[in-house]
Enzyme design. Structure first.
Site, PDB file in Angstrom:
ATOM      1  N   ASP A  65      -2.884  15.266  17.137  1.00 16.74           N
ATOM      2  CA  ASP A  65      -1.696  15.188  16.091  1.00 16.74           C
ATOM      3  C   ASP A  65      -0.817  14.032  16.232  1.00 16.74           C
ATOM      4  O   ASP A  65      -0.044  13.695  15.432  1.00 16.74           O
ATOM      5  CB  ASP A  65      -0.972  16.301  15.920  1.00 16.74           C
ATOM      6  CG  ASP A  65      -0.365  17.120  17.079  1.00 16.74           C
ATOM      7  OD1 ASP A  65      -1.064  16.615  18.261  1.00 16.74           O
ATOM      8  OD2 ASP A  65       0.666  17.712  17.213  1.00 16.74           O
ATOM      9  N   HIS A  66      -0.894  13.395  17.359  1.00 20.34           N
ATOM     10  CA  HIS A  66      -0.049  12.205  17.622  1.00 20.34           C
ATOM     11  C   HIS A  66      -0.914  10.766  17.795  1.00 20.34           C
ATOM     12  O   HIS A  66      -0.116   9.773  17.876  1.00 20.34           O
ATOM     13  CB  HIS A  66       0.511  12.341  19.068  1.00 20.34           C
ATOM     14  CG  HIS A  66       1.402  13.564  19.083  1.00 20.34           C
ATOM     15  ND1 HIS A  66       2.994  13.340  18.965  1.00 20.34           N
ATOM     16  CD2 HIS A  66       1.216  15.044  19.050  1.00 20.34           C
ATOM     17  CE1 HIS A  66       3.599  14.589  18.963  1.00 20.34           C
ATOM     18  NE2 HIS A  66       2.519  15.483  19.128  1.00 20.34           N
TER      19      HIS A  66
END
Length: 305
Positions: A65-66
């Protein structure tokens, strides 16, 4: 002045109303991106921002998610005929992770310079930014970042006129260079006043509360900090997965004596986050919810008067 845009505020998975985590800052024509979750390009377009001026990318850690939005971002930058080098900063393994993601973006018209962070903290000076990376407490190697724009003191004309050197040397002294003239070395402090307050932004997600975060954020103009969970009964889960609650983030902001706190990196299960803000503000009154596309111009102190 530092332009700040919180592009995405979501954690774990993108939602129709919440993009995954990313932050962009702009200073003196240079753009810096922290993290690049899925959908970051769309969030940038909605905010009216371009990927082409991005000179620096910083990654907190390598959970999807990063960083899952990176391959598409690189392809877009390449298709925009970018040729200037791109600097990437991140935890150990940065080059290996990025090269794996570049399987679908193997050819780019620009060079990537990789800087892998050494130790628990490290500071870099790039394009007018002072970038301080500091280790936090997540279930994988993870760092937060403090971005500072340092500011020199004012040029003291009277002091400069007293020096027995030609005026054409003044500019070098004003820009921090030492000057040698007729066998004597002249230093910038001879013509410059005391250093003025600059601009300080701290960004941190995916961590339990740590002293390193409090120290790095001390006196910041803005702290953008994760508040994965708002519900009081989620504290056990926060501890298990190495995240923070709204209330823990507020205590960090209070301890660090920051001017303002934006909460971010919300759990997909979190709805009606505004309902919890009364209790958060009881701890730190200058706290508010981050929102996708939220922007601010951080100005030098005297410019705010």
């Amino acid at each position: 002045m530092l332009d700040v845009c919180l592009l995405g505020t979501g954690g774990m998975m993108p939602l129709p109303y919440r993009w995954l985590t990313a932050l962009m800052t702009r200073f003196n024509g240079s753009s810096l991106l922290i993290d690049c979750g899925e959908g970051t390009q769309v969030a940038m377009k909605k905010a009216g921002l371009s990927s082409k001026p991005i000179d620096i990318m910083c990654f907190t850690h390598y959970h999807a998610d990063h960083i899952s939005g990176l391959p598409g971002m690189l392809l877009t930058m390449g298709n925009a005929e970018r040729t200037e080098p791109l600097t990437m900063i991140g935890p150990k393994g940065l080059e290996r992770v990025v090269n794996a993601l570049r399987t679908i973006a193997p050819e780019l018209p620009f060079e990537i310079n990789y800087i892998e962070i050494e130790g628990n903290e490290q500071t870099f000076h790039i394009n007018g930014y002072e970038i301080h990376a500091f280790r936090v407490n997540h279930n994988v190697l993870c760092y937060g970042y403090t971005i500072e724009i340092k500011r020199a003191g004012k040029f003291q004309l009277e002091k400069a006129m007293e020096l027995p050197i030609p005026r054409n040397f003044w500019g070098k002294l004003q820009h921090g260079e030492c000057v040698e003239y007729e066998g004597v070395v002249y230093t910038p402090d001879m013509v410059m006043g005391a250093r003025r307050k600059g601009i300080k932004l701290t960004y941190c997600t995916d961590t339990r509360p740590t002293n390193s975060l409090v120290e790095a954020a001390e006196g910041a103009d803005l702290l953008i900090c994760e508040g994965m969970y708002a519900e009081p009964d989620k504290l056990v889960k926060a501890k298990q997965y190495k995240h923070m609650t709204f209330y823990e983030a507020a205590k960090i902001a209070k301890s660090a004596q920051v001017k303002e706190l934006w909460l971010t990196h919300f759990s997909p299960s979190l709805v009606h986050a505004e309902n919890y803000m009364k209790d958060v503000c009881a701890i730190f009154p200058q706290a508010s919810l981050g929102k996708d596309g939220r922007t601010v111009e951080l100005k030098y102190e005297e410019d705010e008067l």
